[in-house]
Design a protein around this motif. Sequence first.
Motif, mmCIF file in Angstrom:
data_model
loop_
_atom_site.group_PDB
_atom_site.id
_atom_site.type_symbol
_atom_site.label_atom_id
_atom_site.label_comp_id
_atom_site.label_asym_id
_atom_site.label_seq_id
_atom_site.Cartn_x
_atom_site.Cartn_y
_atom_site.Cartn_z
ATOM 1 N N THR A 197 -6.589 2.825 -21.495
ATOM 2 C CA THR A 197 -6.555 3.789 -20.403
ATOM 3 C C THR A 197 -7.245 3.241 -19.159
ATOM 4 O OG1 THR A 197 -6.579 5.577 -22.007
ATOM 5 C CG2 THR A 197 -7.144 6.132 -19.725
ATOM 6 N N SER A 198 -8.401 2.566 -19.358
ATOM 7 C CA SER A 198 -9.129 2.034 -18.205
ATOM 8 C C SER A 198 -8.314 0.988 -17.477
ATOM 9 C CB SER A 198 -10.462 1.441 -18.674
ATOM 10 O OG SER A 198 -10.243 0.421 -19.629
ATOM 11 N N ALA A 199 -7.517 0.187 -18.229
ATOM 12 C CA ALA A 199 -6.688 -0.836 -17.596
ATOM 13 C C ALA A 199 -5.514 -0.213 -16.859
ATOM 14 C CB ALA A 199 -6.185 -1.823 -18.656
ATOM 15 N N ALA A 200 -5.021 0.928 -17.378
ATOM 16 C CA ALA A 200 -3.865 1.565 -16.765
ATOM 17 C C ALA A 200 -4.230 2.347 -15.513
ATOM 18 C CB ALA A 200 -3.192 2.499 -17.777
ATOM 19 N N SER A 201 -5.492 2.802 -15.407
ATOM 20 C CA SER A 201 -5.887 3.641 -14.279
ATOM 21 C C SER A 201 -5.673 2.988 -12.916
ATOM 22 C CB SER A 201 -7.346 4.079 -14.445
ATOM 23 O OG SER A 201 -7.485 4.930 -15.555
ATOM 24 N N PRO A 202 -6.068 1.714 -12.707
ATOM 25 C CA PRO A 202 -5.808 1.083 -11.406
ATOM 26 C C PRO A 202 -4.320 0.982 -11.091
ATOM 27 C CG PRO A 202 -7.467 -0.152 -12.626
ATOM 28 C CD PRO A 202 -6.885 0.838 -13.580
ATOM 29 N N VAL A 203 -3.504 0.772 -12.114
ATOM 30 C CA VAL A 203 -2.063 0.697 -11.893
ATOM 31 C C VAL A 203 -1.528 2.039 -11.440
ATOM 32 C CG1 VAL A 203 0.175 0.275 -13.000
ATOM 33 C CG2 VAL A 203 -1.792 -1.161 -13.583
ATOM 34 N N ARG A 204 -1.971 3.108 -12.086
ATOM 35 C CA ARG A 204 -1.543 4.446 -11.682
ATOM 36 C C ARG A 204 -2.026 4.775 -10.274
ATOM 37 N NH1 ARG A 204 -3.955 7.536 -16.553
ATOM 38 N NH2 ARG A 204 -3.773 9.323 -15.157
ATOM 39 N N ALA A 205 -3.242 4.353 -9.948
ATOM 40 C CA ALA A 205 -3.766 4.586 -8.602
ATOM 41 C C ALA A 205 -2.918 3.856 -7.561
ATOM 42 C CB ALA A 205 -5.222 4.134 -8.527
ATOM 43 N N ASP A 206 -2.561 2.599 -7.849
ATOM 44 C CA ASP A 206 -1.724 1.838 -6.921
ATOM 45 C C ASP A 206 -0.345 2.484 -6.760
ATOM 46 O OD1 ASP A 206 -3.544 -0.039 -6.205
ATOM 47 O OD2 ASP A 206 -2.794 -1.636 -7.502
ATOM 48 N N ARG A 207 0.216 2.964 -7.858
ATOM 49 C CA ARG A 207 1.521 3.625 -7.779
ATOM 50 C C ARG A 207 1.444 4.879 -6.910
ATOM 51 N NH1 ARG A 207 3.431 3.268 -14.150
ATOM 52 N NH2 ARG A 207 4.213 1.121 -14.081
ATOM 53 N N ALA A 208 0.361 5.637 -7.060
ATOM 54 C CA ALA A 208 0.196 6.849 -6.250
ATOM 55 C C ALA A 208 0.057 6.506 -4.772
ATOM 56 C CB ALA A 208 -1.019 7.630 -6.735
ATOM 57 N N GLY A 268 -6.112 -4.316 -5.650
ATOM 58 C CA GLY A 268 -5.051 -3.323 -5.631
ATOM 59 C C GLY A 268 -4.165 -3.389 -4.396
ATOM 60 N N PHE A 269 -3.252 -2.425 -4.296
ATOM 61 C CA PHE A 269 -2.332 -2.353 -3.172
ATOM 62 C C PHE A 269 -3.120 -2.198 -1.876
ATOM 63 C CE2 PHE A 269 0.651 0.052 -0.416
ATOM 64 C CZ PHE A 269 1.677 -0.878 -0.378
ATOM 65 N N PRO A 270 -2.938 -3.120 -0.908
ATOM 66 C CA PRO A 270 -3.796 -3.139 0.295
ATOM 67 C C PRO A 270 -3.358 -2.137 1.356
ATOM 68 C CG PRO A 270 -2.235 -4.943 0.398
ATOM 69 C CD PRO A 270 -1.975 -4.242 -0.916
ATOM 70 N N ILE A 271 -3.489 -0.886 1.071
ATOM 71 C CA ILE A 271 -2.972 0.145 1.962
ATOM 72 C C ILE A 271 -3.663 0.123 3.328
ATOM 73 C CG2 ILE A 271 -4.563 1.881 1.008
ATOM 74 C CD1 ILE A 271 -0.976 2.467 2.341
ATOM 75 N N GLU A 272 -4.967 -0.121 3.341
ATOM 76 C CA GLU A 272 -5.678 -0.135 4.628
ATOM 77 C C GLU A 272 -5.184 -1.268 5.518
ATOM 78 O OE1 GLU A 272 -7.139 0.056 1.678
ATOM 79 O OE2 GLU A 272 -8.378 1.875 1.636
ATOM 80 N N ALA A 273 -5.009 -2.467 4.945
ATOM 81 C CA ALA A 273 -4.520 -3.613 5.725
ATOM 82 C C ALA A 273 -3.090 -3.384 6.199
ATOM 83 C CB ALA A 273 -4.606 -4.884 4.882
ATOM 84 N N ILE A 274 -2.276 -2.798 5.341
ATOM 85 C CA ILE A 274 -0.879 -2.535 5.699
ATOM 86 C C ILE A 274 -0.792 -1.540 6.849
ATOM 87 C CG2 ILE A 274 1.163 -1.291 4.859
ATOM 88 C CD1 ILE A 274 0.895 -2.831 2.266
ATOM 89 N N GLU A 275 -1.546 -0.462 6.760
ATOM 90 C CA GLU A 275 -1.482 0.541 7.832
ATOM 91 C C GLU A 275 -2.095 0.019 9.128
ATOM 92 O OE1 GLU A 275 -2.155 4.579 7.130
ATOM 93 O OE2 GLU A 275 -1.378 4.554 5.079
ATOM 94 N N SER A 276 -3.064 -0.867 9.030
ATOM 95 C CA SER A 276 -3.627 -1.489 10.226
ATOM 96 C C SER A 276 -2.581 -2.346 10.935
ATOM 97 C CB SER A 276 -4.850 -2.332 9.843
ATOM 98 O OG SER A 276 -5.340 -3.031 10.966
ATOM 99 N N GLU A 277 -1.848 -3.140 10.154
ATOM 100 C CA GLU A 277 -0.783 -3.966 10.739
ATOM 101 C C GLU A 277 0.305 -3.098 11.364
ATOM 102 O OE1 GLU A 277 -0.591 -7.147 11.220
ATOM 103 O OE2 GLU A 277 -2.491 -7.604 10.232
ATOM 104 N N MET A 278 0.646 -1.996 10.709
ATOM 105 C CA MET A 278 1.672 -1.107 11.259
ATOM 106 C C MET A 278 1.211 -0.480 12.572
ATOM 107 S SD MET A 278 3.005 0.751 7.752
ATOM 108 C CE MET A 278 4.349 1.621 8.553
ATOM 109 N N ALA A 279 -0.053 -0.041 12.617
ATOM 110 C CA ALA A 279 -0.575 0.588 13.833
ATOM 111 C C ALA A 279 -0.577 -0.383 15.003
ATOM 112 C CB ALA A 279 -1.978 1.132 13.572
ATOM 113 N N LYS A 280 -0.894 -1.654 14.730
ATOM 114 C CA LYS A 280 -0.891 -2.670 15.794
ATOM 115 C C LYS A 280 0.490 -2.798 16.436
ATOM 116 C CE LYS A 280 -4.421 -5.639 13.662
ATOM 117 N NZ LYS A 280 -4.629 -6.961 12.992
#
Length: 302
Positions: free
Chosen positions: A1-12, A49-61
């Motif tokens: 379960t602990s290994a699956a949690s980061p994957v589920r978080a990234d999917r969300a 994990g999925f780099p959402i902050e970096a991705i949204e920063s690039e999009m905003a630029k």
Amino acid sequence: TSAASPVRADRAILRHWTIRTILKPGVWGSALDQILRALHQAIKDSTGGFPIEAIESEMAKRGKSLAFDADLLDELVDTPYKHKRTFALLTLLYDWVDTRNEFHVDHVFPRSLATRAKLRDHGVDENDFEGFGDKIERLANLQLLPGPENIQKRAQLPADWVRAQHSSEEARNAWLAGHYLYGLPADLVDFLPFYDGRRAIVRGRLAKLLGARPDDIREAATEMPAPPPLPASEATPPVEGALAHKSKAARVSTGQAKQFYATGLKDLVTAGALSPGAVLRQSYRGTEYEVVVRADGRLESD
């Protein structure tokens, strides 16, 4: 379960980001090659994990911010039934739905009731006819229902249908809350005030969901129970078909091997194939039995 949690978080996180890019106008329009290259580089440079902050920063630029202002929220909450973004909006609102199963976009108050003759029969003021015809087709009068339930509901008034589906007041209230149907009126004549109230609820919910922080999304994803895995082959049928497979297997002649699948009600509830508060009925030797499905998969009888 602990290994699956980061994957589920990234999917969300990925699901939330994808829906927002669909709902925000102009994201996938001009300069598409440039934005895709920038996003690819952000992912390539990331660790973890999925780099959402970096991705949204690039999009905003590049002028592709995923912020939703008040005007855009008003536009989204008034989305009409046939618009291409309607299903994406509803999957955001109904975040407990597993879209691997069949769900229909349903009119809470059926559109077939919005004729002049039927509105007049229900005592609606003729000055409100135009408002009915417009609002009955918009997001605040839409919901997601499992396909079979939507087919069964058809043109019934929603309050009548809910009462028929859920015999106890507790089950009805739980179902109504899960569908943002607070104060659901018994008759069509009260549709407009109900619509205005639900529109305000849906708008507030959209504002919260579209502005959710990544850490909150990750936390919510890791706290939710994991959905059943997708079937790898016919040997492991999907949840919605497992009981049918089991029933079919039980009828096989004794000369053949029988197959059984360990799918319980809790699996069906988790997968979204069965809603908490659903009423199951069965007749046995002339006696009618009725039970209500609880959120934990257990059955409750009166």
